[in-house]
Write an enzyme that holds these catalytic residues in place. Structure first.
Site, PDB file in Angstrom:
ATOM      1  N   HIS A 217      30.431  97.988  -1.807  1.00 39.07           N
ATOM      2  CA  HIS A 217      29.872  97.822  -3.152  1.00 39.07           C
ATOM      3  C   HIS A 217      29.759  99.172  -3.846  1.00 39.07           C
ATOM      4  O   HIS A 217      28.973  99.337  -4.762  1.00 39.07           O
ATOM      5  CB  HIS A 217      28.482  97.213  -3.098  1.00 39.07           C
ATOM      6  CG  HIS A 217      28.353  96.036  -2.195  1.00 39.07           C
ATOM      7  ND1 HIS A 217      28.014  96.138  -0.879  1.00 39.07           N
ATOM      8  CD2 HIS A 217      28.519  94.712  -2.431  1.00 39.07           C
ATOM      9  CE1 HIS A 217      27.968  94.938  -0.326  1.00 39.07           C
ATOM     10  NE2 HIS A 217      28.276  94.046  -1.249  1.00 39.07           N
ATOM     11  N   GLY A 395      20.977  93.611 -13.480  1.00 39.06           N
ATOM     12  CA  GLY A 395      20.861  92.863 -14.740  1.00 39.06           C
ATOM     13  C   GLY A 395      21.332  91.430 -14.575  1.00 39.06           C
ATOM     14  O   GLY A 395      20.689  90.475 -15.034  1.00 39.06           O
ATOM     15  N   ILE A 396      22.459  91.257 -13.869  1.00 39.49           N
ATOM     16  CA  ILE A 396      23.003  89.908 -13.646  1.00 39.49           C
ATOM     17  C   ILE A 396      21.998  89.079 -12.852  1.00 39.49           C
ATOM     18  O   ILE A 396      21.681  87.936 -13.196  1.00 39.49           O
ATOM     19  CB  ILE A 396      24.330  89.976 -12.853  1.00 39.49           C
ATOM     20  CG1 ILE A 396      25.395  90.751 -13.620  1.00 39.49           C
ATOM     21  CG2 ILE A 396      24.839  88.571 -12.523  1.00 39.49           C
ATOM     22  CD1 ILE A 396      26.667  91.006 -12.806  1.00 39.49           C
ATOM     23  N   THR A 437      17.925  91.155  -3.445  1.00 37.45           N
ATOM     24  CA  THR A 437      16.596  91.641  -3.087  1.00 37.45           C
ATOM     25  C   THR A 437      15.573  91.271  -4.145  1.00 37.45           C
ATOM     26  O   THR A 437      14.484  90.774  -3.841  1.00 37.45           O
ATOM     27  CB  THR A 437      16.635  93.181  -2.946  1.00 37.45           C
ATOM     28  OG1 THR A 437      17.731  93.521  -2.097  1.00 37.45           O
ATOM     29  CG2 THR A 437      15.358  93.706  -2.355  1.00 37.45           C
ATOM     30  N   SER A 438      15.921  91.500  -5.424  1.00 37.01           N
ATOM     31  CA  SER A 438      14.906  91.269  -6.453  1.00 37.01           C
ATOM     32  C   SER A 438      14.569  89.790  -6.572  1.00 37.01           C
ATOM     33  O   SER A 438      13.433  89.438  -6.897  1.00 37.01           O
ATOM     34  CB  SER A 438      15.356  91.840  -7.802  1.00 37.01           C
ATOM     35  OG  SER A 438      16.505  91.182  -8.233  1.00 37.01           O
ATOM     36  N   GLY A 479       8.831  93.126   2.136  1.00 37.93           N
ATOM     37  CA  GLY A 479       9.950  94.068   1.975  1.00 37.93           C
ATOM     38  C   GLY A 479       9.721  95.386   2.692  1.00 37.93           C
ATOM     39  O   GLY A 479      10.624  96.204   2.781  1.00 37.93           O
ATOM     40  N   ARG A 536      19.366  98.830  -1.136  1.00 35.94           N
ATOM     41  CA  ARG A 536      20.744  99.297  -1.168  1.00 35.94           C
ATOM     42  C   ARG A 536      20.832 100.761  -1.575  1.00 35.94           C
ATOM     43  O   ARG A 536      21.649 101.516  -1.074  1.00 35.94           O
ATOM     44  CB  ARG A 536      21.556  98.459  -2.163  1.00 35.94           C
ATOM     45  CG  ARG A 536      22.982  98.944  -2.219  1.00 35.94           C
ATOM     46  CD  ARG A 536      23.752  98.185  -3.217  1.00 35.94           C
ATOM     47  NE  ARG A 536      23.777  96.774  -2.920  1.00 35.94           N
ATOM     48  CZ  ARG A 536      24.398  96.231  -1.921  1.00 35.94           C
ATOM     49  NH1 ARG A 536      25.032  96.984  -1.063  1.00 35.94           N
ATOM     50  NH2 ARG A 536      24.382  94.931  -1.753  1.00 35.94           N
TER      51      ARG A 536
HETATM   52  N1  LIG Z   1      12.121  96.634   0.375  1.00 38.52           N
HETATM   53  C1  LIG Z   1      11.942  96.476  -0.919  1.00 38.52           C
HETATM   54  N2  LIG Z   1      10.744  96.116  -1.432  1.00 38.52           N
HETATM   55  C2  LIG Z   1      10.559  95.957  -2.751  1.00 38.52           C
HETATM   56  N3  LIG Z   1      11.549  96.106  -3.653  1.00 38.52           N
HETATM   57  C3  LIG Z   1      12.762  96.446  -3.196  1.00 38.52           C
HETATM   58  C4  LIG Z   1      13.033  96.650  -1.822  1.00 38.52           C
HETATM   59  N4  LIG Z   1      14.340  96.985  -1.686  1.00 38.52           N
HETATM   60  C5  LIG Z   1      14.848  97.003  -2.932  1.00 38.52           C
HETATM   61  N5  LIG Z   1      13.919  96.671  -3.831  1.00 38.52           N
HETATM   62  C6  LIG Z   1      14.045  96.539  -5.274  1.00 38.52           C
HETATM   63  O1  LIG Z   1      15.148  95.715  -5.557  1.00 38.52           O
HETATM   64  C7  LIG Z   1      15.848  96.285  -6.653  1.00 38.52           C
HETATM   65  C8  LIG Z   1      17.296  95.843  -6.645  1.00 38.52           C
HETATM   66  O2  LIG Z   1      17.344  94.463  -6.866  1.00 38.52           O
HETATM   67  P1  LIG Z   1      18.739  93.698  -6.781  1.00 38.52           P
HETATM   68  O3  LIG Z   1      19.629  94.250  -7.823  1.00 38.52           O
HETATM   69  O4  LIG Z   1      18.473  92.274  -6.696  1.00 38.52           O
HETATM   70  O5  LIG Z   1      19.170  94.239  -5.373  1.00 38.52           O
HETATM   71  P2  LIG Z   1      20.413  94.140  -4.427  1.00 38.52           P
HETATM   72  O6  LIG Z   1      21.595  93.757  -5.267  1.00 38.52           O
HETATM   73  O7  LIG Z   1      20.454  95.531  -3.923  1.00 38.52           O
HETATM   74  O8  LIG Z   1      20.032  93.122  -3.421  1.00 38.52           O
HETATM   75  C9  LIG Z   1      15.686  97.750  -6.483  1.00 38.52           C
HETATM   76  O9  LIG Z   1      15.874  98.433  -7.703  1.00 38.52           O
HETATM   77  C10 LIG Z   1      14.269  97.862  -5.960  1.00 38.52           C
HETATM   78  O10 LIG Z   1      13.335  97.929  -7.028  1.00 38.52           O
HETATM   79  O1  LIG Z   2      25.846  92.651  -1.762  1.00 39.00           O
HETATM   80  C1  LIG Z   2      25.651  91.844  -0.914  1.00 39.00           C
HETATM   81  C2  LIG Z   2      24.344  91.423  -0.473  1.00 39.00           C
HETATM   82  O2  LIG Z   2      23.405  92.427  -0.413  1.00 39.00           O
HETATM   83  P1  LIG Z   2      22.200  92.638  -1.454  1.00 39.00           P
HETATM   84  O3  LIG Z   2      21.255  93.457  -0.652  1.00 39.00           O
HETATM   85  O4  LIG Z   2      21.675  91.330  -1.919  1.00 39.00           O
HETATM   86  O5  LIG Z   2      22.782  93.382  -2.614  1.00 39.00           O
HETATM   87  C3  LIG Z   2      26.769  91.176  -0.341  1.00 39.00           C
HETATM   88  O6  LIG Z   2      27.878  91.346  -1.096  1.00 39.00           O
HETATM   89  C4  LIG Z   2      26.989  91.309   1.088  1.00 39.00           C
HETATM   90  O7  LIG Z   2      26.420  90.168   1.608  1.00 39.00           O
END
Ligand SMILES: Nc1ncnc2c1ncn2[C@@H]1O[C@H](COP(=O)(O)OP(=O)(O)O)[C@@H](O)[C@H]1O
Ligand SMILES: O=C(COP(=O)(O)O)[C@@H](O)CO
Length: 577
Positions: A217, A395-396, A437-438, A479, A536
Site C-alpha cells: 500500500h 477519506g473513503i 482501523t477507523s 486498539g 499503518r
Molecule cells: N491502535 C489504534 N488506536 C486508535 N486509533 C488508531 C489506531 N491505529 C490507527 N488508528 C487511527 O486510524 C486512522 C486510520 O484510519 P483508516 O484510514 O481507517 O486506517 P487503515 O486504512 O490504516 O486501516 C489513523 O489515522 C489513526 O488515527
Molecule cells: O489495507 C489492508 C487492510 O489493512 P488496514 O489496516 O485496514 O488498512 C488490506 O489491503 C490488506 O488486508
C-alpha cells in the site's frame, strides 16, 4: 492509473459482484465476500482468508478446492469489517472449526479478532494465523510485527491443503503457523498506484529509481536506488532473503516471484531465470515455483520474491492439488456443486425508546446529517493526509462509514428507537461499511456512547460525558494506543477529559462540548509534531512528522460539527445534571 470504474465509492462492491459472476464455478457471493460453490466429499476444517480489495488474486481468487473455503473482501486497501468476516466464516464452517488467516495489518487484526470473539461466543471453534512474511517491515527480533504480502499464498496453500487432507483444526493451525515461520518475502516498486477516482498516485517512486522493501500500500521500505538490471534485481532478492533464512530450514525451497500489477509476465520470467540460477548456486533445490500475479497493489509496477523453506510435510502440502479461480495445480478430486443459502443476517428488531429518549435520538440524527456533510467536504483532504503517512483511504473509509451510520440511524429513528439503539445501529453499520482501523474505532466509540444514553430516560449531560469517557477507555483497550502514538487517541483523550471536567464544573452540555471540541482540535493539530508508532503509519516512521494524524483530524472535525448542532439546537440538549 486505474481507468475503468463507475462511482469510485462503489468500486469494491462492483468488482466483487463481477468477480463472483465470472467465477461461479468456484465461488458464490455471500454477505461480506465469497465462499466456495463446491464441497468435498467429507466435511473439513474451513480456511477463511481476507483483506482489503485491490490485491487480486488475494483474496477472493484463492477460494476453491485445496485452498480457502471463503474470503472476506474489504473495501479498497481497507480490511473487511468484523461483520463481513463473521458472515463469511459462519457460512464456511462445516462443523470442524475455522482457521482465519490474513496479512498482518492493524485494521485486519482489529476486525478479524472481533469476528473471532463473536464466532467463539456462538459456539464455533476458531483459530487465527496472521501472515508476517515481509522482511523489510520490521527487524528480525520483531518478526511478529511484520506485514503480510505475497507470502500469504504460501501460508494459505499449506493450510488449505492440510484442511483438504483431513487434518483437524489443531493440525491446520500448526502447519499454517509453521509455514508462516518458514516464509520470507522481499518487494520492490518502480511506481506508485492510483486508487480508482484518485487524481494522483497514492505515492510516487522517482523516475529511474526503485523503492526497496516498499509494501503493498506504499508503506516505505529501506532504500531508493537506481533501477537495476533483471539479473541485479534477482541477486538483490536472493541475497536479501537468504540472509533471513529460518534457522535449520534445509535446502528445498518454493520461490514465488510475484508481479504487483504493472510488471509484465515476460519481465518476471527474465528475473526468474536468474533467481533459479542463484538459488542453485547457493545449494538450494527449487520445488514447484510460481511466477505471476499472486498479491497485487492495483497498478503498482513492482515485484516481490517469496521463499518458502520446505520440510517433508510442507512439501507434500505444497504439492497437493488445488483449484481456485486464480490458482490451479494438479487434479483435485471431484467436487459436488452446492448452493449455500446466502440470506443476510436478519436485522435486529428495533426496540421503541421512551418519548424523551426519542427526542435525543432525533438530535443524534441531525448531528449525523451534519457529520455526513462535514466528511463529504473533507474526504479528499483526509485522503491526502492519509496518503502521506498511510494508505490514502481515510477519506473513503470515513465517507462510507458515516453515510452508512447515518442511514441506519435514520431507519432506527423512524422505527421509534431511543438514543441508545440509534447509536448502536449507527455503530454497526459504520463498522460494516467502512472496515479499516477507523471503522472499528468509531464503532467502538458509538456503541459505548449508546450504552450510556440508553433508551429510557432523557439522557443527562453526565450520561453524555460518561459515555464519551467509556468510549475513550474502550478505544484504548481495544486498539492499545496511548497518547503520543499519533492516532485518534491523541484527540479522543483530551476531548473526553475536557468534557467530563466541564460537566463536573456545572457547565451546560453545549459549553462543555465546545471546550472539549477545541481541546480535540488543538491536540489533533499537534499530532503533526509526532512520529507515528502504531497503525499503518507506524511503518512510515519519521515521514509522518509535519503532517497531522488523519484519524485525529477527522475526530476533531466531527466533534466541532456536533458542537455547531448543539449550539443551534432550540432547547438546551441533555440539560439534566
Ligand atoms: N491502535 C489504534 N488506536 C486508535 N486509533 C488508531 C489506531 N491505529 C490507527 N488508528 C487511527 O486510524 C486512522 C486510520 O484510519 P483508516 O484510514 O481507517 O486506517 P487503515 O486504512 O490504516 O486501516 C489513523 O489515522 C489513526 O488515527
Ligand atoms: O489495507 C489492508 C487492510 O489493512 P488496514 O489496516 O485496514 O488498512 C488490506 O489491503 C490488506 O488486508
Amino acid at each position: 492509473m486505474t481507468r475503468l470504474f463507475n462511482d469510485p465509492a462503489a468500486f469494491a462492491d462492483e468488482m466483487i459482484e463481477g468477480f463472483a459472476a465470472a467465477s461461479a464455478a468456484w465461488v458464490q457471493p455471500v454477505p461480506g465476500g465469497v465462499v466456495r460453490s463446491t464441497r468435498a466429499a467429507e466435511p473439513t476444517v474451513a480456511l477463511v482468508i481476507g483483506g482489503g480489495s485491490g490485491h487480486y488474486p488475494a483474496f477472493g481468487g484463492l477460494v476453491g478446492a485445496g485452498l480457502a473455503h471463503g474470503a472476506a473482501m474489504g473495501n479498497l486497501f481497507a480490511s473487511p469489517s468484523a461483520q463481513q468476516v463473521h458472515s463469511v466464516a459462519k457460512t464456511a464452517d462445516q462443523g470442524r472449526g475455522v482457521l482465519l488467516s490474513y496479512g498482518n495489518y492493524a485494521g485486519d487484526v482489529l476486525h478479524f479478532d472481533q469476528a473471532q470473539a463473536r464466532l467463539i461466543a456462538e459456539g464455533h471453534d476458531v483459530r487465527t494465523v496472521v501472515v508476517t512474511d515481509d522482511i523489510w517491515s520490521a527487524p528480525s527480533d520483531r518478526k511478529e510485527q511484520r506485514r503480510g504480502i505475497a507470502g500469504d499464498l504460501a501460508v494459505f496453500k499449506i493450510a488449505g491443503a492440510a484442511a483438504a487432507a483431513g487434518y483437524d483444526l489443531d493440525g491446520v493451525e500448526r502447519v499454517a503457523r509453521h509455514a508462516n515461520e518458514r516464509t520470507r518475502s522481499f518487494g520492490v516498486a518502480f511506481t506508485g498506484c492510483t486508487l480508482p477516482g484518485a487524481r494522483a498516485p497514492l505515492f510516487e517512486v522517482p523516475p529511474g529509481k526503485m523503492a526497496v522493501g516498499l509494501g503493498i500500500h506504499g508503506e516505505p521500505g529501506i532504500d531508493v536506488v537506481d533501477v537495476p538490471t533483471a539479473d541485479e534485481l534477482a541477486a538483490l532478492f536472493v541475497e536479501g532473503l537468504l540472509k533471513e533464512a529460518p534457522a535449520g530450514a534445509g535446502t528445498r525451497v518454493v520461490p514465488l516471484l510475484n508481479g504487483l500489477g504493472g510488471v509484465k509476465y515476460e519481465e518476471l520470467f527474465v528475473v526468474y531465470r536468474a533467481v533459479r540460477r542463484l538459488l542453485a548456486e547457493r545449494g538450494l533445490h527449487v520445488v514447484e515455483p510460481e511466477v505471476g500475479e499472486l498479491c497485487t497493489s492495483f497498478d503498482m509496477a513492482g515485484c516481490s520474491l517469496t521463499l518458502l523453506w520446505l520440510d517433508d510435510e510442507l512439501e507434500r502440502l505444497w504439492a497437493a492439488p488445488a483449484d481456485a479461480p486464480a490458482y490451479r495445480k494438479g487434479a483435485v478430486p471431484q467436487q459436488e456443486r452446492v448452493d449455500v443459502p446466502t440470506q443476510a443476517e436478519a436485522d435486529a428488531a428495533i426496540a421503541s425508546g421512551s418519548a424523551e429518549s426519542q427526542r435525543t435520538a432525533a438530535l443524534v440524527g441531525i448531528a449525523l446529517d451534519a457529520m455526513v456533510d462535514a466528511i463529504d467536504t473533507a474526504a479528499d483532504e483526509l485522503g491526502r493526509l492519509d496518503s502521506i503517512a498511510g494508505d490514502g483511504d481515510h477519506g473513503i473509509g470515513m465517507r462510507r462509514g458515516v453515510h452508512a451510520g447515518r442511514d441506519a440511524a435514520q431507519a432506527a429513528i423512524a422505527a421509534g428507537a431511543g438514543a441508545g439503539t440509534t447509536l448502536t445501529a449507527c455503530a454497526d453499520a459504520w463498522s460494516d461499511k467502512a472496515g479499516g482501523t477507523s471503522g472499528a474505532i468509531w464503532a467502538a466509540m458509538l456503541r459505548e456512547l449508546g450504552a450510556s444514553l440508553g433508551d429510557d430516560a432523557a439522557p443527562t449531560r453526565t450520561d453524555v460525558a460518561q459515555g464519551c469517557s467509556r468510549a475513550r477507555d474502550a478505544v484504548m483497550a481495544f486498539g492499545k494506543a496511548q497518547v503520543g502514538d499519533k492516532t485518534m487517541v491523541d484527540a479522543i483523550v483530551p476531548f473526553a477529559d475536557t468534557l467530563t471536567a466541564g460537566v463536573a464544573r456545572g457547565d451546560t452540555l453545549t459549553e462543555a462540548w465546545s471546550q472539549a471540541a477545541l481541546a480535540a482540535q488543538t491536540a489533533a493539530d499537534r499530532t503533526a509534531d509526532l512520529a507515528a508508532s502504531l497503525g499503518r503509519a507506524r511503518s512510515h516512521g519519521d515521514r509522518s512528522i509535519g503532517t497531522p494524524d488523519p484519524g485525529a483530524i477527522s475526530f476533531a472535525l466531527l466533534t466541532r460539527t456536533v458542537e455547531a448542532v448543539l449550539t443551534e439546537s432550540q432547547e438546551q440538549p441533555c440539560s439534566g445534571a
